[in-house]
Design an enzyme around this catalytic site. Structure first.
Site, PDB file in Angstrom:
ATOM      1  CG  ASP A  43      -1.792   1.062   1.213  1.00  0.00           C
ATOM      2  OD1 ASP A  43      -2.843   0.885   0.449  1.00  0.00           O
ATOM      3  OD2 ASP A  43      -1.799   2.149   1.879  1.00  0.00           O
ATOM      4  CB  SER A  44       0.225   4.584  -1.157  1.00  0.00           C
ATOM      5  OG  SER A  44      -1.030   4.825  -0.502  1.00  0.00           O
TER       6      SER A  44
ATOM      7  CB  CYS B 106      -2.713   0.654  -2.880  1.00  0.00           C
ATOM      8  SG  CYS B 106      -2.875   2.403  -3.268  1.00  0.00           S
TER       9      CYS B 106
ATOM     10  CD  GLU C 220      -0.420   7.634   5.104  1.00  0.00           C
ATOM     11  OE1 GLU C 220       0.670   7.699   5.608  1.00  0.00           O
ATOM     12  OE2 GLU C 220      -1.158   6.377   4.853  1.00  0.00           O
TER      13      GLU C 220
ATOM     14  CB  CYS D  16      -9.436   4.971  -0.766  1.00  0.00           C
ATOM     15  SG  CYS D  16      -7.999   5.610  -0.183  1.00  0.00           S
TER      16      CYS D  16
ATOM     17  CG  HIS E 132      -5.438   5.685   3.510  1.00  0.00           C
ATOM     18  ND1 HIS E 132      -4.906   5.027   2.321  1.00  0.00           N
ATOM     19  CD2 HIS E 132      -4.541   6.087   4.271  1.00  0.00           C
ATOM     20  CE1 HIS E 132      -3.340   5.208   2.429  1.00  0.00           C
ATOM     21  NE2 HIS E 132      -3.324   5.900   3.638  1.00  0.00           N
TER      22      HIS E 132
END
Ligand code: DGL
Length: 272
Positions: free
Chosen positions: A6-7, A69, A158, A190, A192
């Site tokens: 994942d990023s 991701c 983040e 997403c 996140h």
């Protein structure tokens, strides 16, 4: 070894249900926190970063890589599958994404055929969800996808700022158009976004079923391993978890323990 990429932190929302469904294997998780967010970058850049991550994870011994991701799954999955799974390698290792398990669930879930998607710009612009849902939708039905790019959410998450009132105001503004389309299903496109699940479900109301990738990907991986014993037999079963990050390991550990309730070893800092 099974690897997840994942990023940043987001893929932990996929890792957690996978660990629960398939606890016996060895895992490695790579979060490219130094370069997050990916979702506002060009497809070329996302492909380049993904190549670096995939090469690195195969070198570390991964046999299955889950591209957790959505932005990467949408823009670069096919590219890395074609580049790294050629010839003999094709039967030796795998790269899987999160879009198809979600598209399958959407077709099963929606009753009125009106579905919302929130995701990064890269995911929304790729139209990959539109394409995969269209492929799976039976000819007797029609499913219309309403997509909203929500690019500020990943940086807020983040930065651990996503529970602040300002973040909730931004979220509500993003969701307003989708509320007006009378959708009955919302895709969290997403990894996140499950970290804002409470605020999302509260804003959308009880009639909207909110779908997230974690459990769906875990189920799909479990089925995949049953259907492909030639890959499953190559996976080591040591119940270990190694977390790799391209940025500050202690920040990664603190965030993971706070938001995922997981006790983890200090992540390893790597350069891709
Ligand atoms: N977590 C990623 C996703 O699922 C995107 C985050 C980013 O923009 O890097 O799309």
């Amino acid at each position: 070894m099974i690897a997840l990429f994942d990023s940043g932190y987001g893929g932990l929302t996929v890792l957690k249900p996978i660990l629960k469904a398939l606890p016996e294997y060895d895992y490695i998780y790579l979060g490219d926190s130094a370069r997050v967010p990916y979702g506002n970058r060009s497809p070329e850049m996302i492909k380049k970063f993904t190549e670096e991550a995939v090469e690195y994870l195969f070198k570390r011994g991964a046999k299955v890589i889950i591209i957790a991701c959505n932005a990467v799954s949408s823009v670069a999955l096919r590219h890395v599958q074609q580049k790294y799974l050629k010839g003999a390698d094709e039967h030796d290792r795998k790269i899987l994404g999160v879009v198809i398990p979600m598209a399958e669930e959407v077709v099963k879930t929606t009753r009125n055929g009106r579905v919302g998607l929130i995701g990064t710009r890269a995911t929304v612009n790729s139209k990959v969800y539109d394409k995969e849902i269209a492929k799976l939708c039976p000819p007797t039905r029609s499913i219309k996808l309403y997509s909203e790019a929500t690019p500020l959410l990943v940086p807020l998450i983040e930065e651990d700022y996503h529970k602040e009132p300002e973040a909730i105001t931004i979220l509500k503004k993003y969701l307003r158009p989708l509320k007006s389309y009378n959708i009955d299903t919302l895709i969290l496109g997403c990894t996140h976004y499950p970290l804002m699940l409470k605020a999302i479900t509260r804003t959308m109301g009880k009639k909207v079923k909110v779908l997230q990738s974690g459990d769906l990907t875990a189920k799909s991986l479990k089925n995949y391993l049953v259907r492909h014993p030639e890959i499953e037999s190559k996976l080591t079963k040591g119940k270990s978890l190694t977390i790799l990050t391209t940025d500050d390991p202690s920040k990664f550990k603190t965030f993971t323990e706070k938001h995922f309730g997981m006790k983890i070893k200090m992540p390893e800092k790597v350069t891709l």
